[in-house]
Enzyme design. Structure first.
Site, PDB file in Angstrom:
ATOM      1  N   GLU A 133      -4.803  -8.419  -1.055  1.00  0.00           N
ATOM      2  CA  GLU A 133      -5.673  -8.383   0.115  1.00  0.00           C
ATOM      3  C   GLU A 133      -7.105  -8.145  -0.340  1.00  0.00           C
ATOM      4  OE1 GLU A 133      -4.556  -5.525   3.079  1.00  0.00           O
ATOM      5  OE2 GLU A 133      -2.422  -6.032   2.989  1.00  0.00           O
ATOM      6  N   GLU A 149       0.822  -1.211   0.000  1.00  0.00           N
ATOM      7  CA  GLU A 149       0.000   0.000   0.000  1.00  0.00           C
ATOM      8  C   GLU A 149       0.860   1.267   0.000  1.00  0.00           C
ATOM      9  OE1 GLU A 149      -3.011  -0.285   3.033  1.00  0.00           O
ATOM     10  OE2 GLU A 149      -3.949  -2.022   2.080  1.00  0.00           O
TER      11      GLU A 149
END
Length: 583
Positions: free
Chosen positions: A313, A194
């Site tokens: 994810e 991220e």
């Protein structure tokens, strides 16, 4: 996964990264094939180049389905700091036995690394990471390791500390690459989790992310051994699947001119639904379209162009934990996971379930919610029929009347209703008109029995394929709240739920403005501003909520329940005290 602190089952927000979180959550992704369930080939680890490397698309497809060892080696400061026991070989044995073909093992290095040159990683930590990776590889699983919460701990400072961050990033990957230089090709490296950068525009963030991805690629490839051909994963900014982010990622991948690259993004669904805020209680048309649009972008931009995609994810941003119930009602969560599996399969995406502790109990190695994991597993291969709700509510104070649900067969044929092993009789117990399923008053009277509050009986709508849809016949009456007092720590409101379940809370002032910490919507965030305590017969107004109230101004709260009932409550803060009254 980003955040400044994590408790089991929670995904926290990084400081100042609200926009980044919203972008990440509205993202999605892609990759699966007919070989998706093929077992990995683990080449000779001593060979720098195996005799035959699997094509990247085939290898990534063979990783489906995947699972995350979340809140463990990525925990801060140590492996058990966020409530999970240490990882064991038995854990990976269980994951393999449950049908997973790969695992993502997030790793945070910062707490085990010097913060100044030469940025040495502690040997004990590196050995522990290698031990865990080797256990998973020994089970025949593909494995992904990365640089995880470092993304917000020190990498995010790149705009103001460019040279030091870049040097530390290169040093980190130099050491990881050396430690795993001779590991099987079933091990993949992921550049950065991220990616996010402080006080930057998306254009600036994309530039920094490209710089790090390029540095990662150069360092690993030059380290030799199996790293010369190892599959490398590159994330988009924020691992966001918005079109602009994907376009930049594709351009970066092409510039590296390396066929053994994999794109990675994350998906947590439409933000209001995923956290239950702004009235997002249902997996409605807006949430569904967000998911479909995300996977369409992935298909068009990546997988249809031959670029393999690993969705590193996925899930929702809220699950029950030791102190709070689930924010998203079970039936709505089941619908989310059912469609997610379908969209991923049709887009050709390999998907990695984020499990911070929410799904698998790491102590007992048993699934915490069999219904959720069953739906997730089923979605890997087939669609399942659903309905507009998994509950039929009947007021105890009123007469029993017929109730109608809308079926969503999802391509399957409706086969009927069952209660256990007994098939209900069409025409007598239920009728079907198009996709409208109606349970008759006589059937509901029988199913409700003595009409005690709560679930009286459960019937199943069965379809030609996939899982049955459970319908819980539930007796309720409008909940009853009582007056209460509290302070800066919150207010506990005595509540008789009387068989009902809380959906959301609306909070406004007399002038029409929104009350509560989330001032852009009257519908406050479930568990953050309010929470039901069913065993304790109470509704809790959190310290975050009461401390956000204007002093001396009365706020009107409207509690919305799943039966459709609403209850109005009024709270006033005066100095350090808070009073709540009914009506």
């Amino acid at each position: 996964m980003k955040g400044t602190h994590h408790t089991p089952g929670r995904r926290s927000r990084g400081p100042g990264r609200v926009l980044g979180l919203l972008l990440t959550l509205v993202a999605a992704i892609g990759l699966t094939s007919t070989t998706a369930l093929a077992a990995p080939r683990h080449e000779d680890a001593s060979s720098a180049r195996p005799a035959r490397l699997a094509a990247p698309r085939d290898a990534v497809a063979a990783m489906q389905p995947s699972w995350n060892l979340g809140n463990t080696l990525d925990a801060i400061p140590d492996e058990t700091s966020w409530g999970n026991p240490p990882a064991t070989k038995a854990l990976f044995d269980t994951i393999k036995a449950q049908g997973f073909r790969s695992v993502r093992i997030p790793v945070t290095w910062s707490g085990h690394q010097s913060s100044t040159a030469p940025y040495a990683i502690d040997a004990t930590w590196m050995n522990r990471v290698k031990q865990v990776v080797d256990w998973a590889l020994a089970d025949g699983l593909y494995v992904v390791i990365n640089v995880h919460h470092d993304s917000w701990q020190w990498i995010a400072a790149m705009p103001t500390d460019h040279d030091n961050v870049l040097a530390r990033f290169k040093a980190t990957w130099t050491q990881i690459a050396a430690a795993f230089r001779d590991s099987s090709q079933a091990l993949l490296f992921e550049s950065n989790n991220e990616p996010q950068f402080d006080n930057t525009t998306d254009a600036q963030g994309n530039q920094y992310n490209n710089e790090l991805n390029t540095a990662f690629h150069t360092v690993v490839r030059r380290s030799g051994g199996a790293n010369a051909t190892r599959l490398l994963m590159l994330p988009s900014l924020h691992t966001n699947a918005g079109q602009d982010f994907l376009d930049v990622l594709v351009s970066e991948m092409k510039s590296l001119n390396d066929p053994r690259l994999v794109a990675t993004v994350h998906f947590y669904g439409w933000y209001p639904f995923s956290v239950n805020i702004a009235g997002g209680t249902q997996f409605d048309a807006t949430a569904q379209k967000d998911m479909t649009d995300s996977f369409d972008r992935i298909r068009t931009t990546l997988t249809s162009q031959g670029i393999p995609v690993y969705l590193g994810e996925y899930g929702l941003l809220s699950y029950p934990d030791h102190n709070h119930p689930a924010r998203v009602e079970l039936g709505e969560a089941l619908k989310y996971f059912e469609q997610f599996g379908y969209e991923a399969r049709t887009a050709g995406v390999t998907t990695a379930l984020w499990d911070a502790f929410n799904f698998l109990n790491r102590s007992t190695l048993q699934w915490r919610d069999p219904a959720l994991i069953s739906q997730i597993k089923s979605s890997w291969t087939t669609r399942s029929g659903t309905a507009s709700s998994d509950r039929v509510f009947m007021a105890k104070s009123g007469a029993v009347t017929a109730r109608t649900l809308t079926l969503s067969p999802n391509g399957q044929a409706f086969r009927g209703l069952w209660q256990g092993g007994t098939k209900l009789v069409q025409g007598r117990d239920y009728t079907v008109s198009g996709n409208r399923l109606t349970l008759t008053a006589s059937a509901l009277t029988r199913l409700a029995g003595d009409r005690a509050y709560g679930i009286n009986a459960t019937v199943e709508a069965r379809f030609s394929h996939g899982l049955p849809w459970k319908i819980h016949v539930t007796t309720y009456d409008r909940p009853v709240l009582s007056n209460a007092t509290g302070d800066a720590n919150g207010v506990t409101v005595p509540t008789q739920f009387r068989g009902d379940l809380l959906a959301t809370m609306e909070a406004t002032y007399a002038d029409g403005s929104n009350a509560g910490p989330t001032d852009w919507t009257p519908y406050q965030e479930f568990n953050e501003a309010f929470s039901p305590d069913y065993p304790g017969n109470a509704l809790l107004l959190t310290s975050k909520f009461v401390n956000s109230l204007r002093d001396g101004a009365q706020a009107t709260l409207t509690f919305h329940f799943w039966s459709g009932a609403t209850v109005t409550y009024r709270v006033t803060k005066s100095g350090g005290s808070v009073t709540g009254i009914v009506g």
